[in-house]
Design a protein around this motif. Structure first.
Motif, PDB file in Angstrom:
ATOM      1  N   LYS A  14       0.719  -1.248  -0.085  1.00  0.00           N
ATOM      2  CA  LYS A  14       0.171   0.061  -0.069  1.00  0.00           C
ATOM      3  C   LYS A  14       0.808   1.289   0.007  1.00  0.00           C
ATOM      4  O   LYS A  14       0.589   2.173  -0.780  1.00  0.00           O
ATOM      5  CB  LYS A  14      -0.964   0.003   1.226  1.00  0.00           C
ATOM      6  CG  LYS A  14      -1.897   1.257   1.176  1.00  0.00           C
ATOM      7  CD  LYS A  14      -2.890   0.938   2.393  1.00  0.00           C
ATOM      8  CE  LYS A  14      -3.766   2.081   2.400  1.00  0.00           C
ATOM      9  NZ  LYS A  14      -4.825   2.075   3.538  1.00  0.00           N
ATOM     10  N   SER A  15       1.947   1.479   0.630  1.00  0.00           N
ATOM     11  CA  SER A  15       2.813   2.635   0.845  1.00  0.00           C
ATOM     12  C   SER A  15       3.617   2.858  -0.411  1.00  0.00           C
ATOM     13  O   SER A  15       3.815   3.750  -0.727  1.00  0.00           O
ATOM     14  CB  SER A  15       3.764   2.362   1.929  1.00  0.00           C
ATOM     15  OG  SER A  15       3.255   2.361   3.313  1.00  0.00           O
ATOM     16  N   THR A  16       3.908   1.618  -0.978  1.00  0.00           N
ATOM     17  CA  THR A  16       4.666   1.792  -2.454  1.00  0.00           C
ATOM     18  C   THR A  16       3.635   2.073  -3.494  1.00  0.00           C
ATOM     19  O   THR A  16       3.977   3.067  -4.299  1.00  0.00           O
ATOM     20  CB  THR A  16       5.134   0.400  -2.950  1.00  0.00           C
ATOM     21  OG1 THR A  16       6.150  -0.014  -1.639  1.00  0.00           O
ATOM     22  CG2 THR A  16       5.826   0.271  -4.004  1.00  0.00           C
ATOM     23  N   ALA A  17       2.192   1.830  -3.615  1.00  0.00           N
ATOM     24  CA  ALA A  17       1.544   2.238  -4.482  1.00  0.00           C
ATOM     25  C   ALA A  17       1.362   3.509  -4.072  1.00  0.00           C
ATOM     26  O   ALA A  17       1.308   4.464  -5.443  1.00  0.00           O
ATOM     27  CB  ALA A  17      -0.063   1.588  -4.278  1.00  0.00           C
ATOM     28  N   GLN A  18       1.327   4.082  -2.918  1.00  0.00           N
ATOM     29  CA  GLN A  18       1.139   5.726  -2.888  1.00  0.00           C
ATOM     30  C   GLN A  18       2.558   6.494  -3.251  1.00  0.00           C
ATOM     31  O   GLN A  18       2.249   7.504  -3.817  1.00  0.00           O
ATOM     32  CB  GLN A  18       0.727   5.947  -1.449  1.00  0.00           C
ATOM     33  CG  GLN A  18      -0.619   5.462  -0.792  1.00  0.00           C
ATOM     34  CD  GLN A  18      -0.783   5.664   0.690  1.00  0.00           C
ATOM     35  OE1 GLN A  18       0.171   5.966   1.198  1.00  0.00           O
ATOM     36  NE2 GLN A  18      -1.926   5.424   0.943  1.00  0.00           N
ATOM     37  N   LEU A  19       3.544   5.841  -3.028  1.00  0.00           N
ATOM     38  CA  LEU A  19       4.837   6.372  -3.354  1.00  0.00           C
ATOM     39  C   LEU A  19       5.139   6.379  -5.010  1.00  0.00           C
ATOM     40  O   LEU A  19       5.741   7.631  -5.212  1.00  0.00           O
ATOM     41  CB  LEU A  19       5.923   5.767  -2.514  1.00  0.00           C
ATOM     42  CG  LEU A  19       7.416   6.134  -2.906  1.00  0.00           C
ATOM     43  CD1 LEU A  19       7.569   7.577  -2.336  1.00  0.00           C
ATOM     44  CD2 LEU A  19       8.480   5.220  -2.379  1.00  0.00           C
ATOM     45  N   PHE A  20       4.490   5.627  -5.522  1.00  0.00           N
ATOM     46  CA  PHE A  20       4.892   5.577  -6.806  1.00  0.00           C
ATOM     47  C   PHE A  20       3.699   6.043  -7.650  1.00  0.00           C
ATOM     48  O   PHE A  20       3.684   5.755  -8.821  1.00  0.00           O
ATOM     49  CB  PHE A  20       5.208   4.166  -7.202  1.00  0.00           C
ATOM     50  CG  PHE A  20       6.563   3.624  -7.137  1.00  0.00           C
ATOM     51  CD1 PHE A  20       7.389   3.603  -8.087  1.00  0.00           C
ATOM     52  CD2 PHE A  20       6.967   3.530  -5.661  1.00  0.00           C
ATOM     53  CE1 PHE A  20       8.731   3.242  -7.819  1.00  0.00           C
ATOM     54  CE2 PHE A  20       8.342   2.959  -5.601  1.00  0.00           C
ATOM     55  CZ  PHE A  20       9.326   3.098  -6.567  1.00  0.00           C
ATOM     56  N   ALA A  21       2.897   6.645  -6.963  1.00  0.00           N
ATOM     57  CA  ALA A  21       1.347   6.955  -7.666  1.00  0.00           C
ATOM     58  C   ALA A  21       0.659   6.045  -8.722  1.00  0.00           C
ATOM     59  O   ALA A  21       0.422   6.508  -9.928  1.00  0.00           O
ATOM     60  CB  ALA A  21       1.653   8.220  -8.372  1.00  0.00           C
ATOM     61  N   THR A  22       0.697   4.909  -8.114  1.00  0.00           N
ATOM     62  CA  THR A  22      -0.003   3.757  -8.947  1.00  0.00           C
ATOM     63  C   THR A  22      -1.223   3.073  -8.147  1.00  0.00           C
ATOM     64  O   THR A  22      -1.319   3.428  -6.939  1.00  0.00           O
ATOM     65  CB  THR A  22       0.915   2.710  -9.615  1.00  0.00           C
ATOM     66  OG1 THR A  22       0.370   1.815 -10.364  1.00  0.00           O
ATOM     67  CG2 THR A  22       1.826   2.124  -8.515  1.00  0.00           C
ATOM     68  N   THR A  23      -1.473   1.783  -8.503  1.00  0.00           N
ATOM     69  CA  THR A  23      -2.440   1.152  -7.846  1.00  0.00           C
ATOM     70  C   THR A  23      -1.938  -0.159  -7.281  1.00  0.00           C
ATOM     71  O   THR A  23      -1.079  -0.571  -7.519  1.00  0.00           O
ATOM     72  CB  THR A  23      -3.749   0.475  -9.071  1.00  0.00           C
ATOM     73  OG1 THR A  23      -3.136  -0.523  -9.869  1.00  0.00           O
ATOM     74  CG2 THR A  23      -4.020   1.619  -9.780  1.00  0.00           C
ATOM     75  N   ILE A  24      -2.685  -0.521  -6.181  1.00  0.00           N
ATOM     76  CA  ILE A  24      -2.240  -1.792  -5.352  1.00  0.00           C
ATOM     77  C   ILE A  24      -2.118  -3.205  -6.138  1.00  0.00           C
ATOM     78  O   ILE A  24      -0.975  -3.804  -6.238  1.00  0.00           O
ATOM     79  CB  ILE A  24      -3.138  -1.896  -4.259  1.00  0.00           C
ATOM     80  CG1 ILE A  24      -2.952  -0.552  -3.105  1.00  0.00           C
ATOM     81  CG2 ILE A  24      -2.972  -3.314  -3.664  1.00  0.00           C
ATOM     82  CD1 ILE A  24      -3.942  -1.112  -1.975  1.00  0.00           C
ATOM     83  N   PRO A  25      -2.950  -3.267  -7.315  1.00  0.00           N
ATOM     84  CA  PRO A  25      -2.941  -4.416  -8.075  1.00  0.00           C
ATOM     85  C   PRO A  25      -1.676  -4.200  -8.865  1.00  0.00           C
ATOM     86  O   PRO A  25      -1.084  -5.413  -9.135  1.00  0.00           O
ATOM     87  CB  PRO A  25      -4.200  -4.670  -8.996  1.00  0.00           C
ATOM     88  CG  PRO A  25      -5.167  -3.721  -7.975  1.00  0.00           C
ATOM     89  CD  PRO A  25      -4.340  -2.544  -7.484  1.00  0.00           C
TER      90      PRO A  25
END
Length: 352
Positions: free
Chosen positions: A34-45
């Motif tokens: 979840k944190s990575t999805a926010q950091l990279f401005a992408t989706t969890i899937p």
């Protein structure tokens, strides 16, 4: 605060998004999905997809999969096939994907290319030496210290050297870094590969370049995916960027691989040593010879120093004179490393 660039927008503009996906996967392992999805401005899937591929197939799983069909349920009609052939002859510089997009053609790019190939309308692949010439032409437009290629070389498979290495306790791993544009060479040596030794090697070079006015923010270090270039190594680069080549992309490191072959022929297969001090003294002779006096046939028969002088006329000669060292000397018992402020202050002690 500006919003981060969306992952898909960034990847779409990249020629090779491998390193970006690698950073995404490493972030997911450290910070969570979840944190990575926010950091990279992408989706969890999206994060889950690349993490799963990495876990299943390793580094090769981070490369694009072919989108071509595995089967052909229907054969292309003769009328459509004739249209594709005519389009190819009329617009030979347009690729299959572009023609499909602009003419709204009901066919995959793989099927279109197969039809062209059957009718002799696909150009032959350029030979390896032609691609290397093209790559050399591109690199010839780069700036000095735009990119350094770094690698390690095993010395225990050189018969003339190996016997001496065992007799005198000489190092068996060479650490090499080379500026791609000028060919400037930096050497050091150790008894084994390690991220700590690589970090010492990179830190000395970074300090040396910074001392003589090279902009570290504009410098990119390129390495393979070996363990010695993880952990401490990226931290030692400071403001410089680190990129790793995709798996099996050996030509990406051609500059440093080429110099390994030259060193073996011109140095390790010829020189005899009386001990560790004599070995280090002779490496101190060969490296300046390579940087200052040896013309490079792949760079218009110029030496690295001649190229640097031509492209950056005010560069000091000392830029070419960072001496090789035994990297093990800088490693402590805890597996870490310490590089002194002056890279040459311990030179006399190392020679002993």
């Amino acid at each position: 605060m500006t919003a981060p660039i969306r992952y898909f927008d960034l990847v779409r503009e990249m020629n090779n998004p491998y390193n970006h996906r690698l950073r995404l996967v490493e972030s997911a392992k450290q910070r969570g999905i979840k944190s990575t999805a926010q950091l990279f401005a992408t989706t969890i899937p999206t994060v889950r997809k690349w993490l799963r591929r990495f876990q299943q197939r390793g580094l090769s799983g981070l490369q694009e999969l072919s989108r071509a069909r595995h089967q052909q349920p229907q054969k292309t009609s003769p009328a459509l096939e004739a249209q594709l052939i005519e389009l190819r002859k009329t617009l030979p510089t347009f690729g299959a994907r572009r023609l499909i997009r602009e003419f709204d053609l009901p066919i995959s790019h793989g099927a279109m290319e197969r039809i062209w190939r059957q009718h002799g309308l696909m150009p032959k692949r350029r030979r390896k030496y032609q691609r290397k010439q093209d790559l050399a032409h591109i690199k010839a437009r780069w700036a000095v210290f735009q990119q350094i290629s770094a690698d390690t070389k095993d010395l225990d498979d050189i018969p003339h050297y190996w016997e001496q290495a065992q007799r005198f306790g000489l190092p068996i791993v060479q650490y090499t870094a080379r500026d791609v544009r000028s060919g400037l060479l930096f050497w050091s040596f150790a008894q084994k590969r390690s991220a700590a030794a690589s970090a010492v090697f990179a830190s000395r070079i970074q300090q040396h370049l910074d001392r003589y006015g090279v902009s570290l923010r504009d410098l990119v270090w390129q390495t393979d995916n070996g363990g010695e270039f993880k952990g401490d190594f990226p931290k030692a680069l400071g403001d410089s960027q680190h990129v790793r080549i995709p798996p099996a992309a050996h030509t990406f490191q051609s500059d440093v691989e080429t110099v390994h072959r030259l060193e073996e022929d011109e140095f390790f297969d010829l020189e005899s040593f009386s001990g560790r001090g004599d070995f280090l003294a002779k490496t101190h002779t060969y490296q300046p010879y390579f940087n200052l006096a040896r013309p490079n046939s792949h760079k218009e028969f110029q030496t690295p120093w001649q190229i640097i002088e031509r492209l950056t006329p005010r560069s000091p000669l000392h830029l070419c004179l960072l001496p090789p060292v035994f990297l093990d000397y800088y490693l402590n018992d805890q597996g870490g490393y310490d590089v002194p402020r002056s890279c040459c202050t311990t030179h006399d002690k190392v020679l002993k």
